[in-house]
Design a protein around this motif. Structure first.
Motif, PDB file in Angstrom:
ATOM      1  N   THR A 127       0.851  -1.203   0.000  1.00  0.00           N
ATOM      2  CA  THR A 127       0.000   0.000   0.000  1.00  0.00           C
ATOM      3  C   THR A 127       0.879   1.242   0.000  1.00  0.00           C
ATOM      4  OG1 THR A 127      -1.733  -1.189   1.182  1.00  0.00           O
ATOM      5  CG2 THR A 127      -1.843   1.209   1.253  1.00  0.00           C
ATOM      6  N   LYS A 187      -1.526  -2.975   3.726  1.00  0.00           N
ATOM      7  CA  LYS A 187      -2.897  -2.617   4.108  1.00  0.00           C
ATOM      8  C   LYS A 187      -3.204  -3.347   5.411  1.00  0.00           C
ATOM      9  CE  LYS A 187      -7.639  -2.697   2.403  1.00  0.00           C
ATOM     10  NZ  LYS A 187      -8.581  -3.765   2.074  1.00  0.00           N
ATOM     11  N   PHE A 256      -9.009   2.948   0.494  1.00  0.00           N
ATOM     12  CA  PHE A 256      -7.863   2.183  -0.009  1.00  0.00           C
ATOM     13  C   PHE A 256      -8.241   1.698  -1.419  1.00  0.00           C
ATOM     14  CE2 PHE A 256      -4.891   1.323   3.626  1.00  0.00           C
ATOM     15  CZ  PHE A 256      -5.517   2.144   4.551  1.00  0.00           C
TER      16      PHE A 256
END
Ligand code: BEZ
Ligand code: FE
Length: 287
Positions: A127, A187, A256
């Motif tokens: 991420t 994440k 996200f």
């Protein structure tokens, strides 16, 4: 004991605080005793329930170690930590909201350069985090410090691993001249608060869930601005509106975005899917 005798007892206990030389302590204890006595009367607490409560609190104390604070966990799961926070750091629209610190903060982690990869071998989906730190008028804050930590992609913190401590997913990152920050990590997954102690046993007795929505912890600070202890939550977590410790807030939820393998925002070629999340933070000036 008649109701009048019960009230008289409460008054007698309160009257013994008359000699207390600390006015704040007197205020706090007067209110605490009043509420506790009212509570006992309200539920007509039985002898057995009172002893159970004493035994429960004794177990909570026995579960505490230098690495584990079961009283804080109990406070968290009863919403008291969040309430104390709201009383002392009320949310102000237009500025970064605070939430609970949690038990997994480690002081004194090293600063890493902007763009650093904090993955440190943790399992989880890559991420890329980015955003801007500014004041409440939108003016960028250069050299604001983000003290960051998170669980891995299956919900475990480095401090929870067996064996000697090896830091993972932690760093201090400073914003650039435009207040911008960016770094890579994973994440964070939803995960349960520790349930192997008396606070967890109480959750089970109450039929409550132990899960928290996935989140990245941050302490954001800058000279002449109020420091904020906060978290960035995964917006689409099913636990966002049912956090076991009542710390999640919509204003702290980040989207996200999932991407197919390809070029990441940092220019690196990703051979697996990855996420990006942008989260801007506004700090209030300190008085
Ligand atoms: C956490 O954010 O990691 C946390 C917060 C409160 C209780 C347990 C865990
Ligand atoms: Fe956490």
């Amino acid at each position: 004991m008649s109701n009048a005798a019960e009230i008289a007892l409460t008054q007698t206990v309160l009257s013994r605080l008359g000699e207390c030389g600390d006015p704040r302590l007197k205020t706090v204890m007067t209110s605490l005793i009043t509420h506790l006595h009212d509570f006992v009367r309200d539920v007509r607490l039985t002898d057995q329930e009172w002893m159970q409560a004493i035994q429960f609190l004794t177990e909570v104390g026995k579960t505490c170690t230098p690495q584990r604070q079961e009283f804080i966990l109990l406070s968290d799961t009863l919403g008291i930590s969040t309430l104390v926070l709201e009383v002392n750091h009320p949310s102000v629209e237009g500025s970064l909201e605070a939430t609970v610190l949690g038990p997994f903060y480690v002081e004194g982690v090293a600063e890493r350069p902007l763009g650093a990869d904090l993955t440190d071998g943790m399992e989880g989906e890559p991420t890329f985090y980015s955003g801007r730190v500014s004041d409440t008028e939108g003016r960028p804050i250069a050299e604001a410090v983000l003290d960051i930590w998170s669980s891995d992609g299956i919900g475990a913190y480095d401090v929870q691993r067996a064996g000697p401590f090896v830091s993972a997913g932690r760093a201090k990152i400073k914003t650039d001249a435009d207040g911008r920050y960016w770094f890579r990590s994973i994440k964070p997954a939803d995960y349960p608060v520790p349930t192997d102690g008396p606070a967890g046993a109480l959750l089970r007795l109450l039929g409550r869930e132990a899960n928290r929505p996935g989140h990245l912890h941050l302490i954001v600070s800058a000279p002449n601005h109020e420091e904020v202890v906060t978290q960035l939550f995964v917006a689409d977590s099913v636990y966002l509106n049912r956090d076991a410790v009542f710390g999640a807030k919509d204003a702290l939820a980040g989207r996200f975005a999932r991407h197919a393998p390809g070029v990441a925002p940092t220019g690196e070629m990703m051979t697996q899917p990855f996420y990006t999340v942008e989260f801007d933070m506004r700090l209030r000036r300190s008085a």
